[in-house]
Design a protein around this motif. Structure first.
Motif, PDB file in Angstrom:
ATOM      1  N   LYS A  50      36.170  35.327  22.401  1.00 43.38           N
ATOM      2  CA  LYS A  50      35.536  34.044  22.712  1.00 43.38           C
ATOM      3  C   LYS A  50      34.042  34.222  22.982  1.00 43.38           C
ATOM      4  CE  LYS A  50      36.028  29.932  25.547  1.00 43.38           C
ATOM      5  NZ  LYS A  50      36.770  29.261  26.596  1.00 43.38           N
ATOM      6  N   LEU A  51      33.676  35.254  23.751  1.00 47.08           N
ATOM      7  CA  LEU A  51      32.260  35.494  24.034  1.00 47.08           C
ATOM      8  C   LEU A  51      31.497  35.875  22.772  1.00 47.08           C
ATOM      9  CD1 LEU A  51      31.596  37.329  27.414  1.00 47.08           C
ATOM     10  CD2 LEU A  51      30.739  35.165  26.611  1.00 47.08           C
ATOM     11  N   LEU A  52      32.097  36.687  21.914  1.00 49.75           N
ATOM     12  CA  LEU A  52      31.437  37.048  20.659  1.00 49.75           C
ATOM     13  C   LEU A  52      31.218  35.804  19.801  1.00 49.75           C
ATOM     14  CD1 LEU A  52      33.221  40.400  19.775  1.00 49.75           C
ATOM     15  CD2 LEU A  52      30.865  40.085  20.577  1.00 49.75           C
ATOM     16  N   SER A  53      32.202  34.929  19.780  1.00 52.05           N
ATOM     17  CA  SER A  53      32.072  33.676  19.036  1.00 52.05           C
ATOM     18  C   SER A  53      30.967  32.809  19.623  1.00 52.05           C
ATOM     19  CB  SER A  53      33.407  32.925  19.061  1.00 52.05           C
ATOM     20  OG  SER A  53      33.277  31.663  18.493  1.00 52.05           O
TER      21      SER A  53
ATOM     22  N   ILE B 107      31.567  46.319  31.658  1.00 48.18           N
ATOM     23  CA  ILE B 107      31.964  46.417  30.258  1.00 48.18           C
ATOM     24  C   ILE B 107      30.759  46.939  29.497  1.00 48.18           C
ATOM     25  CG2 ILE B 107      32.890  45.175  28.263  1.00 48.18           C
ATOM     26  CD1 ILE B 107      34.666  44.955  30.768  1.00 48.18           C
ATOM     27  N   LEU B 108      30.896  48.080  28.846  1.00 47.85           N
ATOM     28  CA  LEU B 108      29.803  48.630  28.042  1.00 47.85           C
ATOM     29  C   LEU B 108      29.998  48.256  26.585  1.00 47.85           C
ATOM     30  CD1 LEU B 108      29.425  52.250  29.463  1.00 47.85           C
ATOM     31  CD2 LEU B 108      28.046  50.244  29.968  1.00 47.85           C
ATOM     32  N   ASN B 109      28.933  47.771  25.962  1.00 48.49           N
ATOM     33  CA  ASN B 109      28.960  47.467  24.533  1.00 48.49           C
ATOM     34  C   ASN B 109      28.584  48.746  23.797  1.00 48.49           C
ATOM     35  OD1 ASN B 109      28.607  46.613  21.919  1.00 48.49           O
ATOM     36  ND2 ASN B 109      27.357  44.844  22.439  1.00 48.49           N
ATOM     37  N   LEU B 110      29.579  49.469  23.311  1.00 48.48           N
ATOM     38  CA  LEU B 110      29.350  50.746  22.648  1.00 48.48           C
ATOM     39  C   LEU B 110      28.859  50.577  21.218  1.00 48.48           C
ATOM     40  CD1 LEU B 110      32.542  52.601  23.942  1.00 48.48           C
ATOM     41  CD2 LEU B 110      30.235  52.596  24.921  1.00 48.48           C
TER      42      LEU B 110
ATOM     43  N   THR C 219      39.242  49.984  25.550  1.00 46.99           N
ATOM     44  CA  THR C 219      38.185  49.559  24.637  1.00 46.99           C
ATOM     45  C   THR C 219      38.750  48.613  23.591  1.00 46.99           C
ATOM     46  OG1 THR C 219      37.075  51.675  24.955  1.00 46.99           O
ATOM     47  CG2 THR C 219      36.406  50.387  23.043  1.00 46.99           C
ATOM     48  N   TYR C 220      38.027  47.539  23.357  1.00 48.70           N
ATOM     49  CA  TYR C 220      38.397  46.562  22.333  1.00 48.70           C
ATOM     50  C   TYR C 220      37.132  46.156  21.587  1.00 48.70           C
ATOM     51  CZ  TYR C 220      40.019  42.197  20.210  1.00 48.70           C
ATOM     52  OH  TYR C 220      40.320  41.200  19.321  1.00 48.70           O
ATOM     53  N   LYS C 221      37.124  46.337  20.273  1.00 46.57           N
ATOM     54  CA  LYS C 221      35.986  45.998  19.410  1.00 46.57           C
ATOM     55  C   LYS C 221      34.684  46.620  19.900  1.00 46.57           C
ATOM     56  CE  LYS C 221      37.703  41.774  17.326  1.00 46.57           C
ATOM     57  NZ  LYS C 221      37.466  40.357  17.055  1.00 46.57           N
TER      58      LYS C 221
END
Length: 188
Positions: free
Chosen positions: A100-103, A35-38, A13-15
């Motif tokens: 990069k995707l969050l940006s 990838i789950l966005n928790l 898990t990262y961020k």
């Protein structure tokens, strides 16, 4: 070329983005994981795909890592086979791709009239007897062009978080108290 221990990335898990369900195709040329966005209650799913050099769509000797979010933004990174043999390099690449995707999501967030509470010609009176009328006007796309108010401006002191006028009144009262104390002491 096979990826050893690909299943061991499950749970990383990262961020708030966690890798789950790593799988591969029968010939082990395509590896996938969810990838789950928790961070969100509905836990939107992103897709992680790794194509090996032996995959039918590849014509080079690198591994292609593709990360795609739930809004179809994607980023691609390539790793040489020497770097792909280390899970640490893969993790660093995964973290960079998440950033990069969050940006990308942040900078490409659409602005339209229905996505913001301030529309063109928006007028709102805020307790006009006490504070005055506030008028906000914009272009209709969420961009403000003017903000007008006939209310009194209040300057706040950043050190005390009080209005400057209140500080001046407090200082005046303190001076009056000190003067009264001095006069009372002189009359004794």
């Amino acid at each position: 070329m096979k990826i050893k221990n690909f299943d061991k990335i499950s749970g990383y898990t990262y961020k708030g983005f966690s890798i789950v369900n790593p799988i591969h195709n029968a010939s082990e040329t395509k590896y996938e994981a969810t990838i789950l966005n928790l961070n969100l209650p509905q836990k939107p799913k992103w897709e992680l795909t790794v194509l090996t050099p032996a995959h039918k769509f590849k014509n080079d000797d690198t591994f292609s890592i593709i990360l795609k979010d739930d809004e179809n933004h994607s980023t691609v990174s390539t790793l040489h086979k020497e770097r792909m043999q280390s899970i640490a390099y893969f993790r660093c690449t995964f973290e960079e791709m998440i950033d990069k995707l969050l940006s990308m999501r942040l900078t490409s967030a659409g602005v339209n009239a229905s996505s913001h509470s301030i529309h063109s010609g928006y007028n709102k009176t805020i307790n006009s007897s006490k504070y005055g009328k506030l008028t906000v006007a914009g272009t209709g796309g969420g961009i403000l062009t003017t903000i007008n108010s006939n209310a009194n401006n209040v300057v706040w002191d950043p050190n005390t978080n009080l209005p400057s006028s209140m500080l001046i009144a407090i200082k005046d009262l303190q001076k009056q108290i000190d003067d009264l104390k001095l006069n009372h002491a002189n009359n004794k």
